[in-house]
Enzyme design. Structure first.
Site, PDB file in Angstrom:
ATOM      1  N   GLU A  31      43.675 -36.052  19.936  1.00 20.56           N
ATOM      2  CA  GLU A  31      44.617 -36.775  20.797  1.00 20.56           C
ATOM      3  C   GLU A  31      43.819 -37.189  22.028  1.00 20.56           C
ATOM      4  OE1 GLU A  31      46.630 -37.426  24.042  1.00 20.56           O
ATOM      5  OE2 GLU A  31      47.317 -35.364  23.795  1.00 20.56           O
ATOM      6  N   GLU A  66      41.056 -46.727  30.891  1.00 20.30           N
ATOM      7  CA  GLU A  66      41.916 -45.620  31.309  1.00 20.30           C
ATOM      8  C   GLU A  66      41.397 -45.043  32.624  1.00 20.30           C
ATOM      9  OE1 GLU A  66      43.945 -41.657  29.374  1.00 20.30           O
ATOM     10  OE2 GLU A  66      41.792 -41.947  29.067  1.00 20.30           O
ATOM     11  N   CYS A  95      47.574 -38.562  29.857  1.00 17.26           N
ATOM     12  CA  CYS A  95      47.114 -39.533  28.868  1.00 17.26           C
ATOM     13  C   CYS A  95      48.220 -40.501  28.481  1.00 17.26           C
ATOM     14  CB  CYS A  95      46.579 -38.825  27.636  1.00 17.26           C
ATOM     15  SG  CYS A  95      47.738 -37.642  26.903  1.00 17.26           S
ATOM     16  N   GLY A 113      41.472 -34.960  24.821  1.00 15.26           N
ATOM     17  CA  GLY A 113      40.594 -35.323  25.924  1.00 15.26           C
ATOM     18  C   GLY A 113      40.162 -36.766  25.841  1.00 15.26           C
ATOM     19  N   GLY A 141      35.858 -37.305  22.054  1.00 18.06           N
ATOM     20  CA  GLY A 141      36.491 -37.150  20.750  1.00 18.06           C
ATOM     21  C   GLY A 141      35.623 -37.655  19.620  1.00 18.06           C
TER      22      GLY A 141
END
Length: 484
Positions: free
Chosen positions: A252, A382, A286, A230, A235
């Site tokens: 990840e 992102e 991602c 996520g 994270g």
């Protein structure tokens, strides 16, 4: 009682309501209407899921079962997934607006995740180390315990399977918390595990939000491993929670993938994969190639062909047979992506094609941005949507610097027909995976993960074995005449 389908928790091989009866709605992002109700976990529900998984590990047959028998049951689950492939794909398409043909492909990859790890744990071997001292040493890989897995909403079934499959294959018990926006295919997976004959408590599905469901899992000392896919900020929070009881984590996280196209590239191939890399799944990947670097000699030609290909994508309802591109997964995410698109011009960029749909839908059309400064938020952050920023470069050294100038390091792509350059640039790129002349091709034996804000650790093949087991060294004395 309601007229909507209901998806409960799967705990100890039973589908149950939350203890307080609380539910939340799941929304079809294409129609923007409620289509199902889902049990919403409290801390008490998380507690009973952990208790079930803990008991199944400490007292149940799963970690003590022979590897052939575990493999047989996991393959049986994979068989059932294939039998229910259309239903699993329909749930993912309905939950997140993914084109059905892409969701069906995801089911196939999910099935392969289970089959691969079922065989991998069965066929693996430990290491044997003869010693000159008259001793014999070998390694064992025993299950770690209870695994808490938290999966994302962009590939609901596939990413859940990527976590569940190695965890249970190596003899652990598992609690999977799917993303609250897209839980239904994972609940069906839990139902199929019961049908496949899994012992109670081996695979538990806990639905709900990050707080209190997710944090109750990650903070609990009865949990031995935490795996999460996520957003990078989440994270870091999970890593802090797991550290309180020293549980190893595999994270990840986000990405800002560089897609580098050199002058000598096969342009037809590069354009095809550039479109796939940023517009497949509406850019909600991602691994997306969201920073596209074109060498000066092909810049104009490539950009024109890339624009044409983006504009030719068939946009439509997820279940239409010819749909290649559809809406974003939720209103919240649509508003986030829209905020990036709306501010392109004020940050100095130009929208070459695409933009926000004007019909009130949660649709962002395939969007290509040029002329942005390298400090712009659209270039640095992102976006997680169908938005690509295009830049021109002159030399190999220049583009390697540009590609690596990011907080992320999940993946990169490069397109060239020069073999030496392929090896040289691949080695220079700061990324967990580098694709050369392709994208999104996976060999499950290889490591998968990122560096920097893209995560901690690797999974896949023996890397998954290392994470989901407790490696043990066994040292035996062979020659009784030899003393230490």
């Amino acid at each position: 009682m309601t007229d909507y389908p209901f998806f409960g928790h799967i705990i100890d091989n039973e589908e149950v309501e939350s203890l307080d009866g609380k539910r939340f709605d799941t929304i079809n992002p294409w129609t923007r209407e409620k289509w199902a109700e889902v049990a919403e976990a409290s801390a008490a529900d998380a507690d009973r899921a952990i208790a079930a998984a803990r008991k199944a590990f400490d007292e149940g047959p799963w970690p003590r079962m022979g590897r052939n028998e575990r493999a047989r049951l996991i393959h049986r689950l994979a068989d059932l997934m294939e039998e229910h492939a259309d239903e699993l794909a329909r749930l993912d398409s309905t939950d997140m607006g993914k084109p059905f043909v892409q969701a069906k492909h995801d089911v196939g990859r999910s099935v392969w995740n289970f089959r691969f790890f079922a065989d991998h744990q069965r066929d693996h071997v430990g290491e044997v180390m003869p010693m000159d001292s008259g001793h014999h040493t070998y390694t064992e890989y025993g299950p770690a315990g209870v695994v808490a897995a938290i999966s994302p909403w962009n590939f609901p079934l596939m990413m859940a399977s990527w976590k569940i499959a190695p965890a249970i294959a190596w003899g652990n018990t598992c609690i999977i918390k799917p993303a609250e926006d897209t839980p239904t295919s994972v609940v069906l997976l839990g139902r199929l595990a019961i049908e496949a004959g899994f012992p109670p408590g081996v695979l538990n599905v806990l639905n709900g939000y990050g707080v209190p469901a997710g944090n109750s899992l990650t903070e609990d000392p009865r949990v031995d491993r935490v795996t999460f896919t996520g957003e990078s900020g989440t994270g870091k929070t999970i890593m802090t929670a797991a550290a309180s009881h020293l549980a190893p984590v595999s994270l990840e996280l986000g990405g800002k993938g560089a897609n580098v196209v050199f002058d000598d590239a096969d342009i037809d191939n590069a354009v095809y994969w550039a479109v796939e890399a940023i517009f497949r799944n509406a850019g909600q990947v991602c691994l997306a190639g969201s920073r596209l670097f074109l060498q000066a000699g092909i810049y104009e030609e490539f950009l024109a062909r890339f624009k044409e290909a983006a504009e030719n994508l068939v946009i439509g309802e997820p279940f239409a047979a010819d749909t290649q591109f559809s809406c974003l997964a939720s209103e919240e995410h649509f508003r986030k992506v829209k905020s990036y698109v709306d501010t392109v011009e004020e940050q100095g960029g130009k929208i070459l094609t695409g933009g926000i749909a004007e019909d009130g839908s949660w649709l962002v059309r395939p969007t290509i941005i040029t002329d942005l400064p390298l400090t712009a938020t659209q270039y640095c952050q992102e976006i997680f949507g169908p938005v690509v920023v295009v830049n021109k470069f002159e030399t190999e050294a220049e583009v390697v610097h540009l590609a690596n100038d990011t907080a992320y390091g999940l993946n990169a792509m490069l397109f060239t027909e020069n073999l030496s350059r392929s090896h040289r640039v691949s080695s220079s790129l700061k990324a967990g995976t580098v694709w050369v002349n392709c994208f999104f091709i996976r060999d499950l034996r290889t490591p998968f993960g990122g560096v920097g804000d893209s995560g901690v650790g690797r999974e896949g093949g023996n890397f998954s074995r290392e994470f989901f087991t407790e490696p043990k060294a066994v040292v035996m004395q062979i020659d009784r005449e030899v003393k230490a």
